[in-house]
Design an enzyme around this catalytic site. Structure first.
Site, PDB file in Angstrom:
ATOM      1  N   CYS A  42       0.567  -1.111   0.044  1.00  0.00           N
ATOM      2  CA  CYS A  42      -0.033   0.053  -0.133  1.00  0.00           C
ATOM      3  C   CYS A  42       0.556   0.749  -0.146  1.00  0.00           C
ATOM      4  CB  CYS A  42      -0.855   0.197   1.430  1.00  0.00           C
ATOM      5  SG  CYS A  42      -2.447   1.119   1.200  1.00  0.00           S
ATOM      6  N   CYS A  72      -0.346   4.067   1.894  1.00  0.00           N
ATOM      7  CA  CYS A  72      -0.413   4.427   3.921  1.00  0.00           C
ATOM      8  C   CYS A  72       0.949   4.417   3.714  1.00  0.00           C
ATOM      9  CB  CYS A  72      -0.697   2.768   4.455  1.00  0.00           C
ATOM     10  SG  CYS A  72      -1.818   1.378   2.884  1.00  0.00           S
ATOM     11  N   ASP A  73       2.161   3.659   3.034  1.00  0.00           N
ATOM     12  CA  ASP A  73       3.389   3.538   3.379  1.00  0.00           C
ATOM     13  C   ASP A  73       4.656   4.608   2.758  1.00  0.00           C
ATOM     14  OD1 ASP A  73       2.270   1.932   5.747  1.00  0.00           O
ATOM     15  OD2 ASP A  73       2.749   0.003   3.747  1.00  0.00           O
TER      16      ASP A  73
END
Lengths: 312, 312
Positions: free
Chosen positions: B136, B139-140
């Site tokens: 992701c 997200c990251d």
């Protein structure tokens, strides 16, 4: 010119800011100066304990939760201006945002201005507003002027019962004034109201007038079945009759529903104007929770991000 | 018979549980035993730092956030069974839920079984998962370990290009590793990839191995046309080869889209079967964030509550 301007200061606005900041769109957020009659931070600032925002097993106070979210937003890089947006121009791009300290332009706009508790405009309301009349039992109920008095709450929904129950902590008695002979509230909440000995139901009734000297001391109530008027001595009157979405500043440049909420394409945050996104309670009269507002703020951020990268 | 059975263990499932527990529906939640190949808690348990879940200005680890949410759910009264639901019967009411330890019946069902990021099972994948390999980018990507490094993305679809584009904000360069010599992505997205100077296309290629010490530092890539292998120094490897929604156990009793996601009525959590609600990633291939999942879990709870109170 800004990439993204976010208007609002609650969980929707700041979640949109956290996401767009992390995605390096360097958003500018206008948190407003008592816009919609509520302090920056929105409705959470007018609540006490929040037990249903996931992530906090011991609960967290509304203001503390909002402080946390704002701090996180700032930490991610959000630039915040404490200025109310008076009007916008969405007729051409870039979009314009007007404040008392000048105008700002942006390629994309996220509207997260929330909703504000409704008033009834009864006689004396203006005079005694915040001098015995309040729209927020949870914020104001603990004030000394309301202690050990008979207090009245107007409304028949979940919120009205929540507020009435909250007020029983301070009041000698709470009158719940209901327009009809039934409650709109959920079964569980109805039971809660009925079994609380400090709550007295006043059915089929409308408050006609707020009466007092320096502060509210009486209300005149009409029984709409019998047409009889009655005076109740009360130390406080609390409104729990719904909300008004904060959309007046848009001057109908976005499509609104009959209640003034921004219409979004279901499942997205797209409004009737391409490049303008709406999230939180300003477009949600159904769920209206901090967590749903936050979720929709994230959606608005991702929708705006996609719009900006495709628009170039 | 249960009022509500919730199937799932991530933020959507437990937010639905928190709300339905507080509303005294006494929900029963099945968290599954490595269902979908992921531990109870869902995809958050496979992430490290979460910076974008509002409420945590200093960030919180994925597993800790999920522990908090689960603890809150339990504290609100949710009963949890660590059992995988093998199949359901939605053809008549009450709905039936089958597990290795017997069957259960419920008036309403909330499906929040999530989606699982597809893996490639390359050498070193297990070792460097979340130590340089992520599924992701949104997200990251902003995490410090990925800043100003060369990053690689595997995939050729819209998501791959979105993720690659997103990563160009942090990376010095992004290698887009594509299996064939064309992209599956839409024209608009292809153009976006081609015109982004920070994205370098690596055609006809498969990643064979993830290499590193404490974290990923290199990948071995095979050109499947020339059969030549090449080592690329990278600071991160992002899989964008899709997700598999965990819907096999439904055996097509709910309407699914072409990718297997549950179809919900947009703006609600209603599925094709009245009384069955879906929330979180199992019905969302677009936003797929912890906070959107949690928001939709709240929606499912309120939708189910409404359904149950109107049902009798």
């Amino acid at each position: 010119m800004e990439n993204i301007i976010i208007i609002g200061s609650g969980p929707a606005a700041h979640t949109a800011a956290i996401y767009t900041s992390r995605a390096k769109f360097d958003p500018l957020l206008f948190e407003g100066l008592m816009a919609g009659g509520v302090a920056a931070g929105g409705q959470l600032t007018t609540t006490t304990e929040v037990e249903n925002f996931p992530g906090f097993p011991n609960g967290i106070s509304g203001p503390e939760l909002m402080d946390n979210i704002r701090a996180q937003s700032v930490k991610c890089g959000t630039r915040i201006k404490t200025l109310t947006v008076n009007r916008v121009d969405l007729n051409k791009k870039p979009f314009k945002v007007y404040t008392d300290e000048g105008e700002f332009a942006a390629k994309a706009l996220i509207v997260a201005t929330g909703a504000t508790a409704k008033r009834l405009n009864i006689t004396g309301e203006e005079t005694f507003w915040q001098r015995g009349i309040s729209a927020c039992a949870v914020c104001d109920g603990a004030l000394p002027i309301y202690r050990n008095k008979i207090l009245a709450v107007i409304g028949g929904g979940d919120t009205a019962i929540e507020e009435a129950t909250h007020l029983t902590k301070y009041a000698s008695k709470v009158l719940l004034i209901v327009r009809r002979d039934v409650l709109r509230a959920s079964k569980a909440m109805q039971e809660k109201a009925m079994t609380n000995k400090k709550i007295e139901m006043i059915w089929n009734s409308n408050v006609l007038e707020a009466i007092g000297d320096k502060s509210l001391s009486k209300i005149k109530v009409l029984n709409n079945k019998t047409n009889q008027e009655k005076i109740f001595e009360v130390g406080g009157l609390f409104y729990a009759v719904g909300h008004t979405p904060n959309t007046a500043f848009l001057d109908n440049q976005l499509k609104l529903d009959e209640f003034g909420y921004i219409i979004t394409k279901p499942g997205t945050t797209d409004t009737s104007v391409c490049g303008v996104f709406a999230c939180g309670d300003v477009q949600d009269k159904k769920y209206r929770q901090a967590i749903t507002a936050a979720g929709s703020g994230c959606m608005a951020a991702l929708d705006a991000e996609k719009y900006l990268s495709e628009a170039k």
